[in-house]
Write a protein that holds these residues in place. Structure first.
Motif, PDB file in Angstrom:
ATOM      1  N   ALA A 386       0.695  -1.259  -0.035  1.00  0.00           N
ATOM      2  CA  ALA A 386       0.089   0.078  -0.024  1.00  0.00           C
ATOM      3  C   ALA A 386       0.953   1.347  -0.162  1.00  0.00           C
ATOM      4  CB  ALA A 386      -1.061   0.053   1.160  1.00  0.00           C
ATOM      5  N   GLY A 387       1.842   1.293   0.841  1.00  0.00           N
ATOM      6  CA  GLY A 387       2.669   2.437   0.907  1.00  0.00           C
ATOM      7  C   GLY A 387       3.979   2.640   0.165  1.00  0.00           C
ATOM      8  N   MET A 388       4.266   1.378  -0.533  1.00  0.00           N
ATOM      9  CA  MET A 388       5.680   1.686  -1.309  1.00  0.00           C
ATOM     10  C   MET A 388       5.324   0.785  -2.572  1.00  0.00           C
ATOM     11  SD  MET A 388       8.766   1.741   1.085  1.00  0.00           S
ATOM     12  CE  MET A 388       9.011   2.619   2.506  1.00  0.00           C
ATOM     13  N   PRO A 389       4.372   0.723  -3.193  1.00  0.00           N
ATOM     14  CA  PRO A 389       4.090  -0.049  -4.431  1.00  0.00           C
ATOM     15  C   PRO A 389       5.505  -0.130  -5.420  1.00  0.00           C
ATOM     16  CG  PRO A 389       2.602   1.860  -4.595  1.00  0.00           C
ATOM     17  CD  PRO A 389       3.217   1.811  -3.262  1.00  0.00           C
ATOM     18  N   ASP A 390       6.177   1.134  -5.457  1.00  0.00           N
ATOM     19  CA  ASP A 390       7.193   1.335  -6.270  1.00  0.00           C
ATOM     20  C   ASP A 390       8.688   1.034  -5.779  1.00  0.00           C
ATOM     21  OD1 ASP A 390       6.830   3.201  -4.285  1.00  0.00           O
ATOM     22  OD2 ASP A 390       7.295   4.959  -5.444  1.00  0.00           O
ATOM     23  N   LEU A 391       8.507  -0.089  -4.611  1.00  0.00           N
ATOM     24  CA  LEU A 391       9.894  -0.549  -4.060  1.00  0.00           C
ATOM     25  C   LEU A 391      10.468  -1.389  -4.972  1.00  0.00           C
ATOM     26  CD1 LEU A 391      11.340  -0.266  -1.204  1.00  0.00           C
ATOM     27  CD2 LEU A 391      10.193  -2.595  -0.965  1.00  0.00           C
ATOM     28  N   ARG A 392      11.820  -0.954  -5.046  1.00  0.00           N
ATOM     29  CA  ARG A 392      12.555  -2.035  -6.109  1.00  0.00           C
ATOM     30  C   ARG A 392      13.804  -2.141  -5.142  1.00  0.00           C
ATOM     31  NH1 ARG A 392       8.424  -1.466  -7.907  1.00  0.00           N
ATOM     32  NH2 ARG A 392       7.774  -0.801  -9.954  1.00  0.00           N
ATOM     33  N   VAL A 393      14.322  -3.574  -5.412  1.00  0.00           N
ATOM     34  CA  VAL A 393      15.509  -4.009  -4.908  1.00  0.00           C
ATOM     35  C   VAL A 393      16.751  -3.366  -5.542  1.00  0.00           C
ATOM     36  CG1 VAL A 393      17.234  -5.924  -4.256  1.00  0.00           C
ATOM     37  CG2 VAL A 393      14.946  -6.122  -3.749  1.00  0.00           C
ATOM     38  N   ALA A 394      17.790  -2.669  -5.084  1.00  0.00           N
ATOM     39  CA  ALA A 394      18.868  -1.820  -5.420  1.00  0.00           C
ATOM     40  C   ALA A 394      20.132  -2.229  -5.624  1.00  0.00           C
ATOM     41  CB  ALA A 394      18.695  -0.160  -5.300  1.00  0.00           C
ATOM     42  N   GLY A 395      20.359  -3.678  -4.955  1.00  0.00           N
ATOM     43  CA  GLY A 395      21.665  -4.362  -4.851  1.00  0.00           C
ATOM     44  C   GLY A 395      21.615  -5.545  -4.208  1.00  0.00           C
ATOM     45  N   GLU A 396      22.628  -6.062  -4.214  1.00  0.00           N
ATOM     46  CA  GLU A 396      22.832  -7.769  -3.396  1.00  0.00           C
ATOM     47  C   GLU A 396      22.714  -7.582  -2.094  1.00  0.00           C
ATOM     48  OE1 GLU A 396      23.381 -10.737  -5.240  1.00  0.00           O
ATOM     49  OE2 GLU A 396      22.925  -9.131  -7.128  1.00  0.00           O
ATOM     50  N   PRO A 397      22.036  -8.735  -1.519  1.00  0.00           N
ATOM     51  CA  PRO A 397      21.857  -8.667   0.065  1.00  0.00           C
ATOM     52  C   PRO A 397      23.407  -8.912   0.613  1.00  0.00           C
ATOM     53  CG  PRO A 397      21.286 -10.628  -1.061  1.00  0.00           C
ATOM     54  CD  PRO A 397      21.575  -9.691  -2.226  1.00  0.00           C
ATOM     55  N   ASP A 398      23.508  -8.129   1.817  1.00  0.00           N
ATOM     56  CA  ASP A 398      24.900  -8.465   2.542  1.00  0.00           C
ATOM     57  C   ASP A 398      24.390  -9.273   3.504  1.00  0.00           C
ATOM     58  OD1 ASP A 398      27.181  -8.239   4.202  1.00  0.00           O
ATOM     59  OD2 ASP A 398      26.893  -6.083   4.523  1.00  0.00           O
ATOM     60  N   ARG A 399      24.888 -10.495   3.474  1.00  0.00           N
ATOM     61  CA  ARG A 399      24.355 -11.800   4.254  1.00  0.00           C
ATOM     62  C   ARG A 399      25.374 -11.723   5.644  1.00  0.00           C
ATOM     63  NH1 ARG A 399      25.327 -16.573   1.014  1.00  0.00           N
ATOM     64  NH2 ARG A 399      24.720 -17.832   2.678  1.00  0.00           N
ATOM     65  N   LEU A 400      24.489 -12.299   6.606  1.00  0.00           N
ATOM     66  CA  LEU A 400      25.361 -12.353   7.983  1.00  0.00           C
ATOM     67  C   LEU A 400      26.074 -13.520   7.953  1.00  0.00           C
ATOM     68  CD1 LEU A 400      25.222 -11.610  11.150  1.00  0.00           C
ATOM     69  CD2 LEU A 400      23.303 -13.340  11.329  1.00  0.00           C
ATOM     70  N   ARG A 401      27.101 -13.413   8.587  1.00  0.00           N
ATOM     71  CA  ARG A 401      28.139 -14.399   8.640  1.00  0.00           C
ATOM     72  C   ARG A 401      27.746 -15.092   9.996  1.00  0.00           C
ATOM     73  NH1 ARG A 401      33.102 -15.937   6.466  1.00  0.00           N
ATOM     74  NH2 ARG A 401      34.322 -17.285   7.833  1.00  0.00           N
ATOM     75  N   SER A 402      27.007 -16.273   9.722  1.00  0.00           N
ATOM     76  CA  SER A 402      26.479 -16.936  10.927  1.00  0.00           C
ATOM     77  C   SER A 402      26.351 -18.578  10.376  1.00  0.00           C
ATOM     78  CB  SER A 402      25.151 -16.524  11.500  1.00  0.00           C
ATOM     79  OG  SER A 402      24.550 -17.379  12.504  1.00  0.00           O
ATOM     80  N   ILE A 403      26.793 -19.442  11.365  1.00  0.00           N
ATOM     81  CA  ILE A 403      26.302 -20.796  10.844  1.00  0.00           C
ATOM     82  C   ILE A 403      25.027 -21.275  11.325  1.00  0.00           C
ATOM     83  CG2 ILE A 403      27.057 -21.825  13.262  1.00  0.00           C
ATOM     84  CD1 ILE A 403      28.413 -24.076  12.032  1.00  0.00           C
TER      85      ILE A 403
END
Length: 422
Positions: A386-403
Protein backbone atom coordinates in the motif's frame (compact mmCIF):
# COMPACT_ATOMS: atom_id res chain seq x y z
CA UNK A 1 28.10 -32.05 -5.52
CA UNK A 2 29.41 -35.14 -3.74
CA UNK A 3 29.28 -35.69 0.01
CA UNK A 4 33.05 -35.34 0.55
CA UNK A 5 32.80 -31.72 -0.63
CA UNK A 6 30.06 -30.89 1.92
CA UNK A 7 30.99 -29.90 5.47
CA UNK A 8 28.22 -28.53 7.67
CA UNK A 9 30.72 -28.02 10.48
CA UNK A 10 32.69 -25.53 8.40
CA UNK A 11 31.67 -21.90 8.86
CA UNK A 12 32.69 -21.22 5.27
CA UNK A 13 29.99 -23.60 4.06
CA UNK A 14 27.29 -21.40 5.62
CA UNK A 15 28.89 -18.27 4.13
CA UNK A 16 28.98 -19.74 0.60
CA UNK A 17 26.40 -18.73 -2.05
CA UNK A 18 22.90 -20.02 -1.39
CA UNK A 19 22.94 -22.03 -4.62
CA UNK A 20 25.90 -24.05 -3.34
CA UNK A 21 24.09 -24.66 -0.04
CA UNK A 22 20.99 -25.99 -1.76
CA UNK A 23 23.10 -28.23 -4.00
CA UNK A 24 24.75 -29.62 -0.87
CA UNK A 25 21.35 -30.22 0.75
CA UNK A 26 20.30 -32.20 -2.32
CA UNK A 27 23.35 -34.42 -1.91
CA UNK A 28 22.75 -34.90 1.83
CA UNK A 29 19.08 -35.83 1.41
CA UNK A 30 20.02 -38.36 -1.28
CA UNK A 31 22.47 -40.09 1.06
CA UNK A 32 21.03 -43.22 2.61
CA UNK A 33 22.37 -42.45 6.08
CA UNK A 34 22.68 -39.53 8.46
CA UNK A 35 26.04 -38.09 7.39
CA UNK A 36 28.55 -37.35 10.16
CA UNK A 37 30.53 -34.09 10.39
CA UNK A 38 33.29 -32.82 12.63
CA UNK A 39 32.30 -29.98 14.94
CA UNK A 40 33.51 -26.43 14.30
CA UNK A 41 36.48 -25.35 16.36
CA UNK A 42 35.93 -22.63 18.94
CA UNK A 43 38.77 -20.99 20.88
CA UNK A 44 38.80 -22.04 24.53
CA UNK A 45 36.64 -25.14 24.02
CA UNK A 46 37.62 -28.73 23.47
CA UNK A 47 36.40 -29.92 20.10
CA UNK A 48 33.40 -32.21 20.49
CA UNK A 49 32.82 -35.67 19.00
CA UNK A 50 30.95 -34.49 15.91
CA UNK A 51 27.32 -34.59 14.81
CA UNK A 52 24.95 -36.18 12.35
CA UNK A 53 22.94 -34.13 9.83
CA UNK A 54 19.19 -34.77 9.61
CA UNK A 55 18.10 -33.29 6.29
CA UNK A 56 15.01 -35.17 5.11
CA UNK A 57 11.63 -33.70 6.04
CA UNK A 58 10.25 -36.94 7.46
CA UNK A 59 13.32 -37.51 9.62
CA UNK A 60 13.29 -33.97 11.04
CA UNK A 61 9.61 -34.42 11.86
CA UNK A 62 10.25 -37.76 13.57
CA UNK A 63 13.08 -36.49 15.76
CA UNK A 64 11.08 -33.39 16.73
CA UNK A 65 8.01 -35.39 17.73
CA UNK A 66 9.95 -37.75 19.98
CA UNK A 67 11.53 -35.68 22.77
CA UNK A 68 11.80 -38.79 24.97
CA UNK A 69 14.35 -40.15 22.49
CA UNK A 70 15.96 -36.90 21.38
CA UNK A 71 16.39 -34.25 24.05
CA UNK A 72 16.97 -30.50 23.85
CA UNK A 73 18.33 -29.96 27.35
CA UNK A 74 21.91 -30.76 26.42
CA UNK A 75 21.90 -27.88 23.96
CA UNK A 76 19.58 -26.93 21.11
CA UNK A 77 21.17 -23.74 19.79
CA UNK A 78 24.83 -24.75 19.94
CA UNK A 79 26.74 -27.63 18.39
CA UNK A 80 29.31 -27.21 21.13
CA UNK A 81 28.62 -28.60 24.58
CA UNK A 82 28.30 -25.45 26.66
CA UNK A 83 27.60 -25.36 30.42
CA UNK A 84 23.97 -26.09 31.26
CA UNK A 85 23.43 -22.59 32.63
CA UNK A 86 24.57 -21.10 29.31
CA UNK A 87 22.01 -23.20 27.43
CA UNK A 88 19.20 -22.01 29.68
CA UNK A 89 20.46 -18.43 29.55
CA UNK A 90 20.45 -18.20 25.75
CA UNK A 91 18.11 -21.02 24.78
CA UNK A 92 15.43 -20.71 27.45
CA UNK A 93 12.48 -22.88 26.39
CA UNK A 94 14.34 -24.08 23.30
CA UNK A 95 17.01 -25.75 25.43
CA UNK A 96 14.76 -27.38 28.03
CA UNK A 97 13.05 -30.73 28.36
CA UNK A 98 9.91 -31.79 30.23
CA UNK A 99 8.83 -31.33 32.94
CA UNK A 100 10.52 -27.92 33.30
CA UNK A 101 9.89 -27.02 29.67
CA UNK A 102 6.20 -27.84 30.13
CA UNK A 103 5.89 -25.66 33.23
CA UNK A 104 7.57 -22.60 31.74
CA UNK A 105 5.77 -22.90 28.43
CA UNK A 106 2.41 -23.09 30.24
CA UNK A 107 3.16 -19.93 32.20
CA UNK A 108 4.32 -18.17 29.04
CA UNK A 109 1.18 -19.28 27.21
CA UNK A 110 -0.98 -17.90 30.04
CA UNK A 111 0.51 -14.47 29.40
CA UNK A 112 -0.96 -14.44 25.89
CA UNK A 113 -4.64 -14.27 26.80
CA UNK A 114 -7.13 -13.68 23.95
CA UNK A 115 -7.57 -10.07 25.02
CA UNK A 116 -3.83 -9.41 25.23
CA UNK A 117 -3.18 -11.24 21.96
CA UNK A 118 -5.80 -9.14 20.19
CA UNK A 119 -4.14 -6.00 21.53
CA UNK A 120 -0.78 -7.24 20.26
CA UNK A 121 -2.21 -7.88 16.81
CA UNK A 122 -3.57 -4.32 16.75
CA UNK A 123 -0.12 -3.06 17.73
CA UNK A 124 1.39 -4.93 14.79
CA UNK A 125 -0.70 -2.90 12.34
CA UNK A 126 0.17 0.37 14.04
CA UNK A 127 3.90 -0.37 14.18
CA UNK A 128 4.10 -1.73 10.63
CA UNK A 129 2.37 1.35 9.23
CA UNK A 130 4.63 3.68 11.19
CA UNK A 131 7.79 1.87 10.09
CA UNK A 132 6.84 1.91 6.39
CA UNK A 133 5.84 5.58 6.49
CA UNK A 134 9.09 6.49 8.22
CA UNK A 135 11.19 4.56 5.68
CA UNK A 136 9.42 6.20 2.75
CA UNK A 137 9.93 9.64 4.25
CA UNK A 138 13.63 8.88 4.71
CA UNK A 139 13.92 7.77 1.09
CA UNK A 140 12.15 10.85 -0.29
CA UNK A 141 14.28 13.15 1.87
CA UNK A 142 17.42 11.66 0.32
CA UNK A 143 18.22 9.98 -2.98
CA UNK A 144 15.23 7.63 -2.83
CA UNK A 145 17.02 4.72 -1.16
CA UNK A 146 17.09 3.07 2.25
CA UNK A 147 18.20 -0.18 3.86
CA UNK A 148 15.25 -2.58 4.06
CA UNK A 149 16.75 -4.39 7.05
CA UNK A 150 17.77 -1.57 9.36
CA UNK A 151 14.88 0.72 8.40
CA UNK A 152 12.01 -1.78 8.11
CA UNK A 153 12.37 -5.53 8.64
CA UNK A 154 14.60 -5.34 11.73
CA UNK A 155 12.82 -2.37 13.29
CA UNK A 156 9.29 -3.70 13.24
CA UNK A 157 9.65 -6.97 15.23
CA UNK A 158 12.00 -5.31 17.70
CA UNK A 159 9.52 -2.50 18.38
CA UNK A 160 6.70 -5.02 18.82
CA UNK A 161 8.73 -7.16 21.25
CA UNK A 162 9.74 -4.11 23.27
CA UNK A 163 6.15 -2.84 23.32
CA UNK A 164 4.74 -6.15 24.47
CA UNK A 165 7.35 -6.54 27.22
CA UNK A 166 7.12 -2.91 28.34
CA UNK A 167 10.76 -2.01 27.57
CA UNK A 168 11.22 1.77 27.87
CA UNK A 169 12.01 3.60 24.64
CA UNK A 170 15.29 4.78 26.16
CA UNK A 171 16.53 1.15 26.33
CA UNK A 172 15.47 -0.09 22.89
CA UNK A 173 18.68 0.71 21.02
CA UNK A 174 20.44 -1.29 23.71
CA UNK A 175 18.16 -4.27 23.05
CA UNK A 176 18.83 -4.06 19.31
CA UNK A 177 22.62 -3.90 19.77
CA UNK A 178 22.75 -6.82 22.22
CA UNK A 179 20.45 -8.95 20.04
CA UNK A 180 22.68 -8.44 17.03
CA UNK A 181 25.76 -9.58 18.95
CA UNK A 182 24.05 -12.72 20.29
CA UNK A 183 23.09 -13.79 16.77
CA UNK A 184 26.19 -12.51 15.01
CA UNK A 185 28.16 -15.75 14.92
CA UNK A 186 31.58 -14.55 13.85
CA UNK A 187 30.35 -11.67 11.72
CA UNK A 188 32.92 -8.86 12.05
CA UNK A 189 30.27 -6.14 11.74
CA UNK A 190 28.87 -7.06 15.14
CA UNK A 191 31.72 -8.92 16.86
CA UNK A 192 34.70 -6.58 16.74
CA UNK A 193 36.92 -7.86 19.55
CA UNK A 194 39.30 -10.81 19.72
CA UNK A 195 37.00 -12.45 22.28
CA UNK A 196 33.69 -13.34 20.53
CA UNK A 197 32.59 -15.56 23.40
CA UNK A 198 33.11 -12.70 25.83
CA UNK A 199 31.09 -10.37 23.58
CA UNK A 200 28.34 -12.99 23.38
CA UNK A 201 28.17 -13.40 27.14
CA UNK A 202 28.30 -9.65 27.74
CA UNK A 203 25.39 -9.08 25.36
CA UNK A 204 23.37 -11.82 27.07
CA UNK A 205 24.12 -10.35 30.47
CA UNK A 206 23.03 -6.93 29.21
CA UNK A 207 19.62 -8.20 28.08
CA UNK A 208 19.25 -10.27 31.24
CA UNK A 209 20.06 -7.32 33.47
CA UNK A 210 17.57 -5.09 31.69
CA UNK A 211 14.77 -7.60 32.02
CA UNK A 212 15.61 -8.48 35.63
CA UNK A 213 15.24 -4.78 36.48
CA UNK A 214 11.95 -4.60 34.62
CA UNK A 215 10.60 -7.79 36.24
CA UNK A 216 11.39 -6.41 39.70
CA UNK A 217 9.58 -3.18 38.85
CA UNK A 218 6.52 -5.06 37.55
CA UNK A 219 6.44 -7.28 40.63
CA UNK A 220 6.02 -4.17 42.76
CA UNK A 221 3.81 -2.25 40.32
CA UNK A 222 2.18 -4.46 37.65
CA UNK A 223 0.95 -2.99 34.37
CA UNK A 224 -0.81 -4.57 31.40
CA UNK A 225 2.32 -5.76 29.59
CA UNK A 226 3.61 -9.31 29.07
CA UNK A 227 6.36 -8.87 31.67
CA UNK A 228 3.74 -8.25 34.36
CA UNK A 229 1.79 -11.31 33.22
CA UNK A 230 4.93 -13.46 33.36
CA UNK A 231 5.92 -12.15 36.80
CA UNK A 232 2.52 -12.88 38.32
CA UNK A 233 1.59 -16.01 36.33
CA UNK A 234 1.59 -19.38 38.11
CA UNK A 235 1.35 -23.08 37.28
CA UNK A 236 0.70 -25.47 40.16
CA UNK A 237 1.49 -22.63 42.55
CA UNK A 238 4.89 -21.91 41.00
CA UNK A 239 6.03 -18.64 39.45
CA UNK A 240 8.82 -17.91 37.05
CA UNK A 241 11.97 -16.53 38.61
CA UNK A 242 13.30 -13.21 37.36
CA UNK A 243 16.13 -15.12 35.67
CA UNK A 244 13.63 -17.34 33.85
CA UNK A 245 11.78 -14.26 32.67
CA UNK A 246 15.07 -12.73 31.52
CA UNK A 247 15.90 -15.90 29.59
CA UNK A 248 12.44 -15.83 27.99
CA UNK A 249 13.05 -12.23 26.93
CA UNK A 250 16.38 -13.19 25.35
CA UNK A 251 14.54 -15.92 23.46
CA UNK A 252 11.99 -13.38 22.19
CA UNK A 253 14.72 -10.99 21.11
CA UNK A 254 16.60 -13.73 19.34
CA UNK A 255 13.96 -16.08 17.93
CA UNK A 256 11.05 -13.65 17.58
CA UNK A 257 13.10 -10.81 16.20
CA UNK A 258 15.41 -12.75 13.92
CA UNK A 259 12.86 -15.08 12.35
CA UNK A 260 10.48 -12.27 11.40
CA UNK A 261 13.27 -9.95 10.31
CA UNK A 262 14.76 -12.47 7.93
CA UNK A 263 11.47 -13.83 6.62
CA UNK A 264 10.52 -10.30 5.54
CA UNK A 265 13.92 -9.57 4.02
CA UNK A 266 14.19 -12.89 2.18
CA UNK A 267 10.62 -12.39 0.98
CA UNK A 268 11.44 -9.06 -0.66
CA UNK A 269 14.60 -10.59 -2.17
CA UNK A 270 12.70 -13.64 -3.43
CA UNK A 271 10.05 -11.51 -5.11
CA UNK A 272 12.81 -9.39 -6.65
CA UNK A 273 14.16 -12.58 -8.24
CA UNK A 274 10.65 -13.42 -9.49
CA UNK A 275 8.70 -10.15 -9.92
CA UNK A 276 5.59 -12.08 -10.94
CA UNK A 277 5.22 -13.09 -7.30
CA UNK A 278 5.23 -9.43 -6.15
CA UNK A 279 2.59 -8.64 -8.75
CA UNK A 280 0.54 -11.66 -7.69
CA UNK A 281 0.52 -10.82 -3.98
CA UNK A 282 0.21 -7.05 -4.27
CA UNK A 283 -2.70 -7.49 -6.70
CA UNK A 284 -4.65 -9.85 -4.44
CA UNK A 285 -3.51 -9.22 -0.87
CA UNK A 286 -6.51 -10.79 0.84
CA UNK A 287 -6.51 -13.86 -1.37
CA UNK A 288 -2.80 -14.65 -1.38
CA UNK A 289 -1.65 -13.72 2.14
CA UNK A 290 -2.61 -16.98 3.93
CA UNK A 291 -0.39 -19.08 1.67
CA UNK A 292 2.20 -16.39 0.87
CA UNK A 293 3.39 -15.92 4.45
CA UNK A 294 4.06 -19.61 5.01
CA UNK A 295 5.77 -19.92 1.64
CA UNK A 296 8.14 -17.08 2.47
CA UNK A 297 9.03 -18.72 5.78
CA UNK A 298 9.62 -22.04 4.00
CA UNK A 299 11.71 -20.49 1.24
CA UNK A 300 13.74 -18.38 3.65
CA UNK A 301 14.17 -20.93 6.49
CA UNK A 302 15.52 -18.14 8.75
CA UNK A 303 17.00 -20.52 11.35
CA UNK A 304 19.45 -22.96 9.76
CA UNK A 305 19.15 -25.72 12.35
CA UNK A 306 18.44 -26.83 15.88
CA UNK A 307 20.27 -29.56 17.74
CA UNK A 308 18.93 -32.64 19.51
CA UNK A 309 20.85 -35.32 21.43
CA UNK A 310 19.92 -39.00 21.45
CA UNK A 311 19.20 -40.14 25.00
CA UNK A 312 19.25 -43.87 24.16
CA UNK A 313 20.27 -46.18 21.34
CA UNK A 314 17.58 -45.80 18.70
CA UNK A 315 17.01 -45.37 14.98
CA UNK A 316 16.06 -42.56 12.63
CA UNK A 317 14.56 -44.09 9.52
CA UNK A 318 16.73 -47.14 8.94
CA UNK A 319 19.83 -45.58 10.51
CA UNK A 320 21.08 -46.68 13.94
CA UNK A 321 21.83 -43.79 16.30
CA UNK A 322 23.76 -44.29 19.53
CA UNK A 323 22.97 -42.68 22.87
CA UNK A 324 24.77 -39.36 23.23
CA UNK A 325 25.06 -38.64 19.52
CA UNK A 326 24.26 -35.12 18.41
CA UNK A 327 21.81 -34.55 15.56
CA UNK A 328 21.42 -31.27 13.66
CA UNK A 329 17.89 -30.77 12.31
CA UNK A 330 18.66 -28.84 9.12
CA UNK A 331 15.45 -26.93 8.40
CA UNK A 332 16.63 -25.36 5.16
CA UNK A 333 17.24 -28.84 3.71
CA UNK A 334 13.96 -30.30 5.01
CA UNK A 335 12.03 -27.31 3.64
CA UNK A 336 13.31 -28.06 0.13
CA UNK A 337 12.78 -31.80 0.23
CA UNK A 338 11.34 -32.78 -3.18
CA UNK A 339 9.57 -35.72 -1.54
CA UNK A 340 7.30 -33.14 0.11
CA UNK A 341 7.50 -29.94 -1.96
CA UNK A 342 7.07 -29.81 -5.74
CA UNK A 343 9.66 -27.59 -7.44
CA UNK A 344 11.09 -26.81 -3.98
CA UNK A 345 13.57 -24.11 -5.01
CA UNK A 346 10.80 -21.97 -6.48
CA UNK A 347 9.08 -19.28 -4.43
CA UNK A 348 5.43 -20.10 -5.05
CA UNK A 349 3.14 -17.85 -3.02
CA UNK A 350 0.12 -20.04 -3.83
CA UNK A 351 1.78 -23.20 -2.52
CA UNK A 352 -0.71 -25.38 -0.65
CA UNK A 353 -0.43 -27.55 1.30
CA UNK A 354 2.79 -26.30 2.80
CA UNK A 355 3.97 -28.39 5.78
CA UNK A 356 7.19 -26.39 6.17
CA UNK A 357 9.36 -26.49 9.27
CA UNK A 358 10.36 -22.85 9.32
CA UNK A 359 8.89 -22.50 12.82
CA UNK A 360 10.40 -25.82 13.84
CA UNK A 361 8.81 -29.18 13.17
CA UNK A 362 5.79 -30.39 15.12
CA UNK A 363 6.43 -31.33 18.71
CA UNK A 364 6.85 -29.61 22.07
CA UNK A 365 9.30 -27.06 20.66
CA UNK A 366 7.13 -25.76 17.82
CA UNK A 367 7.44 -21.98 17.90
CA UNK A 368 5.23 -20.47 20.61
CA UNK A 369 5.09 -17.18 18.68
CA UNK A 370 4.32 -18.59 15.21
CA UNK A 371 0.87 -16.96 15.08
CA UNK A 372 2.27 -13.53 15.97
CA UNK A 373 5.17 -13.94 13.52
CA UNK A 374 2.77 -14.82 10.70
CA UNK A 375 0.70 -11.75 11.53
CA UNK A 376 3.78 -9.50 11.52
CA UNK A 377 4.91 -10.73 8.11
CA UNK A 378 1.39 -10.49 6.65
CA UNK A 379 0.76 -6.95 7.92
CA UNK A 380 4.20 -5.66 6.97
CA UNK A 381 3.78 -6.78 3.35
CA UNK A 382 0.27 -5.33 3.25
CA UNK A 383 1.75 -1.98 4.34
CA UNK A 384 4.59 -2.26 1.83
CA UNK A 385 2.19 -2.94 -1.04
CA UNK A 386 0.00 0.00 0.00
CA UNK A 387 2.71 2.49 0.97
CA UNK A 388 5.55 1.51 -1.36
CA UNK A 389 4.14 -0.08 -4.51
CA UNK A 390 7.17 1.40 -6.28
CA UNK A 391 9.73 -0.40 -4.06
CA UNK A 392 12.67 -1.90 -5.94
CA UNK A 393 15.72 -3.87 -4.80
CA UNK A 394 18.79 -1.78 -5.63
CA UNK A 395 21.67 -4.15 -4.84
CA UNK A 396 22.79 -7.53 -3.59
CA UNK A 397 21.97 -8.71 -0.06
CA UNK A 398 24.75 -8.38 2.51
CA UNK A 399 24.51 -11.69 4.32
CA UNK A 400 25.11 -12.37 8.00
CA UNK A 401 28.14 -14.55 8.57
CA UNK A 402 26.54 -17.10 10.88
CA UNK A 403 26.36 -20.86 11.09
CA UNK A 404 23.01 -20.66 12.93
CA UNK A 405 20.97 -17.87 11.30
CA UNK A 406 20.22 -17.59 7.59
CA UNK A 407 20.43 -13.85 7.94
CA UNK A 408 20.62 -10.79 5.72
CA UNK A 409 22.23 -7.79 7.45
CA UNK A 410 21.50 -5.21 4.76
CA UNK A 411 19.43 -5.06 1.59
CA UNK A 412 19.57 -1.80 -0.40
CA UNK A 413 16.21 -0.80 -1.83
CA UNK A 414 14.89 2.29 -3.59
CA UNK A 415 11.70 3.87 -4.81
CA UNK A 416 11.20 3.56 -8.55
CA UNK A 417 11.93 6.75 -10.47
CA UNK A 418 14.37 8.13 -7.91
CA UNK A 419 18.09 8.59 -8.46
CA UNK A 420 18.97 5.51 -6.42
CA UNK A 421 16.71 3.27 -8.50
CA UNK A 422 18.29 4.25 -11.83
Amino acid sequence: MTLPTVDLGDREFWAAPWARRFEAFDALRADAGLPWFAEPEFPGFERGPGFRAVTRHADVEYVSKNPDLFCSGRGAVSILDLPAEAHEFFGSLISMDAPRHTKIRRIAAQAFTPRRTEALLSDVTRVAHSVVVSAREKALAGDGSFDLVTDVSARMPLLIICDMMGVPESRRDEVFAHSNVILAGDDPEYVTSDNPLGDYLTAGAGLSGLMTELAAAREASPTDDITSALVHGTVDGERLTHQEIASFFILLCVAGNETTRNAITHGVWGMHLDPSQWELWSGDVDGITPTAVDEIVRWASPINWMRRTAVADTTVGDVAVSAGEKLLLVYGAANRDPAVFADPDRLDLRRSPNPHQGFGAHGPHFCLGAHLARREVAVLFRELFAGMPDLRVAGEPDRLRSIFVNGIKHLPVALAGTDAAR
